[in-house]
Design a protein around this motif. Sequence first.
Motif, PDB file in Angstrom:
ATOM      1  N   ALA A  28      53.516   0.413 -18.066  1.00 40.58           N
ATOM      2  CA  ALA A  28      54.149  -0.289 -16.944  1.00 40.58           C
ATOM      3  C   ALA A  28      53.327  -0.210 -15.667  1.00 40.58           C
ATOM      4  O   ALA A  28      53.354  -1.121 -14.849  1.00 40.58           O
ATOM      5  N   ALA A  29      52.557   0.872 -15.490  1.00 36.92           N
ATOM      6  CA  ALA A  29      51.783   1.058 -14.251  1.00 36.92           C
ATOM      7  C   ALA A  29      50.326   0.656 -14.414  1.00 36.92           C
ATOM      8  O   ALA A  29      49.459   1.113 -13.665  1.00 36.92           O
ATOM      9  N   ASN A  30      50.028  -0.217 -15.381  1.00 34.96           N
ATOM     10  CA  ASN A  30      48.659  -0.704 -15.604  1.00 34.96           C
ATOM     11  C   ASN A  30      47.663   0.429 -15.855  1.00 34.96           C
ATOM     12  O   ASN A  30      46.503   0.369 -15.434  1.00 34.96           O
ATOM     13  N   GLY A  31      48.110   1.454 -16.539  1.00 42.47           N
ATOM     14  CA  GLY A  31      47.214   2.544 -16.905  1.00 42.47           C
ATOM     15  C   GLY A  31      47.092   3.632 -15.867  1.00 42.47           C
ATOM     16  O   GLY A  31      46.436   4.655 -16.116  1.00 42.47           O
ATOM     17  N   SER A  32      47.692   3.452 -14.710  1.00 42.35           N
ATOM     18  CA  SER A  32      47.570   4.459 -13.646  1.00 42.35           C
ATOM     19  C   SER A  32      48.650   5.530 -13.786  1.00 42.35           C
ATOM     20  O   SER A  32      49.613   5.372 -14.547  1.00 42.35           O
ATOM     21  N   VAL A  33      48.479   6.625 -13.044  1.00 38.28           N
ATOM     22  CA  VAL A  33      49.458   7.711 -13.045  1.00 38.28           C
ATOM     23  C   VAL A  33      49.986   7.915 -11.629  1.00 38.28           C
ATOM     24  O   VAL A  33      49.328   7.553 -10.650  1.00 38.28           O
ATOM     25  N   LYS A  34      51.164   8.472 -11.515  1.00 38.10           N
ATOM     26  CA  LYS A  34      51.736   8.730 -10.201  1.00 38.10           C
ATOM     27  C   LYS A  34      50.950   9.837  -9.480  1.00 38.10           C
ATOM     28  O   LYS A  34      50.438  10.762 -10.114  1.00 38.10           O
ATOM     29  N   ARG A  35      50.899   9.727  -8.184  1.00 38.38           N
ATOM     30  CA  ARG A  35      50.185  10.729  -7.393  1.00 38.38           C
ATOM     31  C   ARG A  35      50.763  12.132  -7.599  1.00 38.38           C
ATOM     32  O   ARG A  35      50.016  13.119  -7.594  1.00 38.38           O
ATOM     33  N   ASP A  36      52.075  12.205  -7.784  1.00 35.97           N
ATOM     34  CA  ASP A  36      52.676  13.534  -7.875  1.00 35.97           C
ATOM     35  C   ASP A  36      52.409  14.226  -9.216  1.00 35.97           C
ATOM     36  O   ASP A  36      52.863  15.347  -9.433  1.00 35.97           O
ATOM     37  N   THR A  37      51.657  13.577 -10.117  1.00 35.29           N
ATOM     38  CA  THR A  37      51.252  14.260 -11.352  1.00 35.29           C
ATOM     39  C   THR A  37      50.018  15.136 -11.126  1.00 35.29           C
ATOM     40  O   THR A  37      49.678  15.961 -11.971  1.00 35.29           O
ATOM     41  N   HIS A  94      50.166   5.327  -6.914  1.00 38.04           N
ATOM     42  CA  HIS A  94      49.546   5.630  -8.201  1.00 38.04           C
ATOM     43  C   HIS A  94      48.033   5.781  -8.058  1.00 38.04           C
ATOM     44  O   HIS A  94      47.446   5.419  -7.029  1.00 38.04           O
ATOM     45  N   LEU A  95      47.398   6.296  -9.128  1.00 36.09           N
ATOM     46  CA  LEU A  95      45.954   6.506  -9.172  1.00 36.09           C
ATOM     47  C   LEU A  95      45.395   5.972 -10.475  1.00 36.09           C
ATOM     48  O   LEU A  95      45.991   6.168 -11.545  1.00 36.09           O
ATOM     49  N   PHE A  96      44.247   5.294 -10.400  1.00 37.40           N
ATOM     50  CA  PHE A  96      43.566   4.795 -11.601  1.00 37.40           C
ATOM     51  C   PHE A  96      42.446   5.772 -11.915  1.00 37.40           C
ATOM     52  O   PHE A  96      41.568   6.041 -11.081  1.00 37.40           O
ATOM     53  N   LEU A  97      42.461   6.317 -13.135  1.00 38.69           N
ATOM     54  CA  LEU A  97      41.587   7.433 -13.501  1.00 38.69           C
ATOM     55  C   LEU A  97      40.653   7.066 -14.650  1.00 38.69           C
ATOM     56  O   LEU A  97      41.095   6.506 -15.660  1.00 38.69           O
ATOM     57  N   LEU A  98      39.374   7.413 -14.488  1.00 36.83           N
ATOM     58  CA  LEU A  98      38.388   7.185 -15.537  1.00 36.83           C
ATOM     59  C   LEU A  98      37.553   8.444 -15.745  1.00 36.83           C
ATOM     60  O   LEU A  98      37.367   9.235 -14.816  1.00 36.83           O
ATOM     61  N   GLY A  99      37.035   8.605 -16.961  1.00 37.53           N
ATOM     62  CA  GLY A  99      36.121   9.711 -17.237  1.00 37.53           C
ATOM     63  C   GLY A  99      34.700   9.335 -16.870  1.00 37.53           C
ATOM     64  O   GLY A  99      34.334   8.160 -16.879  1.00 37.53           O
ATOM     65  N   ASP A 100      33.873  10.324 -16.561  1.00 43.54           N
ATOM     66  CA  ASP A 100      32.471  10.055 -16.237  1.00 43.54           C
ATOM     67  C   ASP A 100      31.654   9.762 -17.490  1.00 43.54           C
ATOM     68  O   ASP A 100      30.605   9.117 -17.413  1.00 43.54           O
ATOM     69  N   ARG A 147      48.915  16.245 -14.816  1.00 48.14           N
ATOM     70  CA  ARG A 147      49.755  16.324 -16.016  1.00 48.14           C
ATOM     71  C   ARG A 147      50.720  15.160 -15.985  1.00 48.14           C
ATOM     72  O   ARG A 147      51.499  15.017 -15.040  1.00 48.14           O
ATOM     73  N   ASP A 148      50.649  14.331 -17.006  1.00 45.97           N
ATOM     74  CA  ASP A 148      51.521  13.171 -17.088  1.00 45.97           C
ATOM     75  C   ASP A 148      52.128  13.107 -18.490  1.00 45.97           C
ATOM     76  O   ASP A 148      51.403  13.179 -19.484  1.00 45.97           O
ATOM     77  N   PRO A 149      53.447  12.980 -18.585  1.00 44.24           N
ATOM     78  CA  PRO A 149      54.090  12.926 -19.908  1.00 44.24           C
ATOM     79  C   PRO A 149      53.542  11.810 -20.797  1.00 44.24           C
ATOM     80  O   PRO A 149      53.469  11.971 -22.019  1.00 44.24           O
ATOM     81  N   MET A 150      53.159  10.685 -20.194  1.00 46.21           N
ATOM     82  CA  MET A 150      52.650   9.557 -20.967  1.00 46.21           C
ATOM     83  C   MET A 150      51.256   9.828 -21.532  1.00 46.21           C
ATOM     84  O   MET A 150      50.804   9.151 -22.433  1.00 46.21           O
TER      85      MET A 150
END
Length: 249
Positions: free
Chosen positions: A162-171, A141-147, A80-83
């Motif tokens: 700001a994070a190049n499309g990635s999300v924080k690990r704690d999300t 951070h983590l870079f996430l893609l769909g299959d 879950r990420d607010p962005m």
Amino acid sequence: MSRAERTGGARGRLGRALSSLAVAVGCVLFLGGFGWAAVLYQPYTVPSDSMAPTVSAGERILAQRIDGDQVKRGDVVVFRDPMWGDLPMIKRVVGVGGDTVACCDKRGRLTLDGEALDEPYLRQGDRASFEAFEATVPEGHLFLLGDHRNDSLDSRTHLQDAANGSVKRDTVVGRVDAVVWPLGETRMTERPGSFADLPGGVSSPGPLRPAALAIAVGTVLILVGAATGAITTVRERRAGLTHNGGTHG
């Protein structure tokens, strides 16, 4: 009382004792396995086909409750990420802090730190990405893609963040271990071998299999114990009727 009657009575008592023991052990295994799974796992319903064929819209999954620092490349995670709308979303981790994820090489493959990545989990007919991109993942951070790359809003959509499309690990709130509904489609979520040789390797399987085994064995013991107890009772009643009939005759 005859010897046969005493022997029959002893067998009856043994049968009832074994029946009670089987039911008791079965209850412990069933409730223990169910409780264990309930504590460690959270169910979710998949809202879209962005992760097909790994998981599809309408399927119900079990995600192991984990901390973000336990996530490794190749994991399918719930976050879950607010962005990203602040709703539970499901994507696959293809890059972690320090990785450079790019697409595509001359053969149309995703690359990780310049090395082509084999992605057997992609939906048949999909390309690694229709749009060329390159992103370095910030630490933590983590870079996430769909299959289902042709129909997935993922880190590529947020490259200007700001994070190049990635999300924080704690999300991250969970790692998907299995599809449990519909019943005919139940399956475990495998860890892709293409990430196994990279630093950190892949995640170990979660405890869902042992928990499911405990539930299954417990169910069998309860049913067998109950059936054995019922059979023992019927036999004792028949033996009693036969004995009484012989006495009165």
